[in-house]
Design a protein around this motif. Sequence first.
Motif, mmCIF file in Angstrom:
data_model
loop_
_atom_site.group_PDB
_atom_site.id
_atom_site.type_symbol
_atom_site.label_atom_id
_atom_site.label_comp_id
_atom_site.label_asym_id
_atom_site.label_seq_id
_atom_site.Cartn_x
_atom_site.Cartn_y
_atom_site.Cartn_z
ATOM 1 N N SER A 99 14.520 28.519 42.637
ATOM 2 C CA SER A 99 13.833 28.307 41.293
ATOM 3 C C SER A 99 12.411 27.887 41.678
ATOM 4 C CB SER A 99 14.514 27.028 40.754
ATOM 5 O OG SER A 99 15.942 27.066 40.366
ATOM 6 N N CYS A 100 12.122 27.163 42.625
ATOM 7 C CA CYS A 100 10.847 26.937 43.095
ATOM 8 C C CYS A 100 9.876 28.231 43.254
ATOM 9 C CB CYS A 100 10.890 25.992 44.423
ATOM 10 S SG CYS A 100 9.035 25.686 44.687
ATOM 11 N N ASP A 103 9.464 29.854 39.764
ATOM 12 C CA ASP A 103 8.458 29.154 39.213
ATOM 13 C C ASP A 103 7.195 29.296 39.424
ATOM 14 O OD1 ASP A 103 10.696 28.376 37.706
ATOM 15 O OD2 ASP A 103 10.796 26.321 38.376
ATOM 16 N N LEU A 104 6.744 29.194 40.890
ATOM 17 C CA LEU A 104 5.678 29.258 41.490
ATOM 18 C C LEU A 104 4.743 30.697 41.245
ATOM 19 C CD1 LEU A 104 5.785 27.344 44.762
ATOM 20 C CD2 LEU A 104 4.773 26.539 42.781
ATOM 21 N N ASP A 106 5.890 32.716 38.691
ATOM 22 C CA ASP A 106 5.479 32.812 37.449
ATOM 23 C C ASP A 106 4.377 32.136 36.844
ATOM 24 O OD1 ASP A 106 7.754 34.388 37.138
ATOM 25 O OD2 ASP A 106 9.153 32.833 36.343
ATOM 26 N N ALA A 107 4.108 30.965 37.454
ATOM 27 C CA ALA A 107 2.842 30.142 37.021
ATOM 28 C C ALA A 107 1.536 30.540 37.470
ATOM 29 C CB ALA A 107 3.164 28.665 37.520
ATOM 30 N N SER A 111 -1.365 32.001 35.363
ATOM 31 C CA SER A 111 -2.673 31.246 35.488
ATOM 32 C C SER A 111 -3.888 32.391 35.686
ATOM 33 C CB SER A 111 -2.896 30.352 36.896
ATOM 34 O OG SER A 111 -2.286 29.079 36.699
ATOM 35 N N LEU A 119 -2.320 25.737 35.197
ATOM 36 C CA LEU A 119 -0.881 26.113 35.225
ATOM 37 C C LEU A 119 -0.205 26.125 36.598
ATOM 38 C CD1 LEU A 119 -1.293 28.908 32.585
ATOM 39 C CD2 LEU A 119 -0.485 26.506 32.066
ATOM 40 N N ALA A 120 -0.900 27.085 37.340
ATOM 41 C CA ALA A 120 -0.163 27.141 38.778
ATOM 42 C C ALA A 120 -0.315 26.060 39.597
ATOM 43 C CB ALA A 120 -0.869 28.295 39.512
ATOM 44 N N GLU A 123 2.336 23.210 38.634
ATOM 45 C CA GLU A 123 3.748 23.819 38.857
ATOM 46 C C GLU A 123 3.650 23.517 40.548
ATOM 47 O OE1 GLU A 123 7.446 24.763 38.176
ATOM 48 O OE2 GLU A 123 5.756 24.767 36.582
ATOM 49 N N SER A 126 4.027 19.644 41.097
ATOM 50 C CA SER A 126 5.327 19.287 40.418
ATOM 51 C C SER A 126 6.456 19.635 41.605
ATOM 52 C CB SER A 126 5.560 19.966 39.263
ATOM 53 O OG SER A 126 6.809 19.564 38.837
ATOM 54 N N TRP A 127 6.558 20.673 42.159
ATOM 55 C CA TRP A 127 7.490 21.051 42.994
ATOM 56 C C TRP A 127 7.265 20.483 44.612
ATOM 57 C CZ3 TRP A 127 12.255 22.720 42.754
ATOM 58 C CH2 TRP A 127 12.428 23.431 41.471
#
Length: 157
Positions: A99-100, A103-104, A106-107, A111, A119-120, A123, A126-127
């Motif tokens: 998932s991480c 997500d990275l 995609d972010a 960006s 945005l990136a 993310e 957060s992770w």
Amino acid sequence: MGVMTVTASLPSWTRRSSDLSKHSAEVFAEAEDHPVTVTRRDGEALVLMSQREADGRARLLDFAAQLITVTLDDRGSLAERMSKAFPWMLALSPADRESCAQDLVDAARASFSTDQPHLAIAELTSWKETAAAVAAGLGSADVEWLDDDAAETVERP
């Protein structure tokens, strides 16, 4: 009021160099919100931006360099390759690594395509903080849920 021009479909704000002396507080306030291009008759245009904006762009470029390194490696899954570039991901479960990684990516794409480094970076932060919490044992504690019927009402302080 600044003139808004469109470059690569993204907004850009432009001011004349004379505005810096005549309306410096206004130009500085604009630069705190977004980069401002300052045009000069006697030289190349300059860009005025906040340190936060400059740092965000630098962090995004560093992140992009790491992602390029990941994409050049063809051994293993995306999550495995990302874990080499970002060893803190190893604190996550295998499913969370998957998932991480997605997500990275995609972010980062969001960006790059919107010129919004936060945005990136948000993310990524957060992770990374999630991985640190898991490594510290904060994600492994059993949660005890209270029944709605059994829950006591607590007065507001």
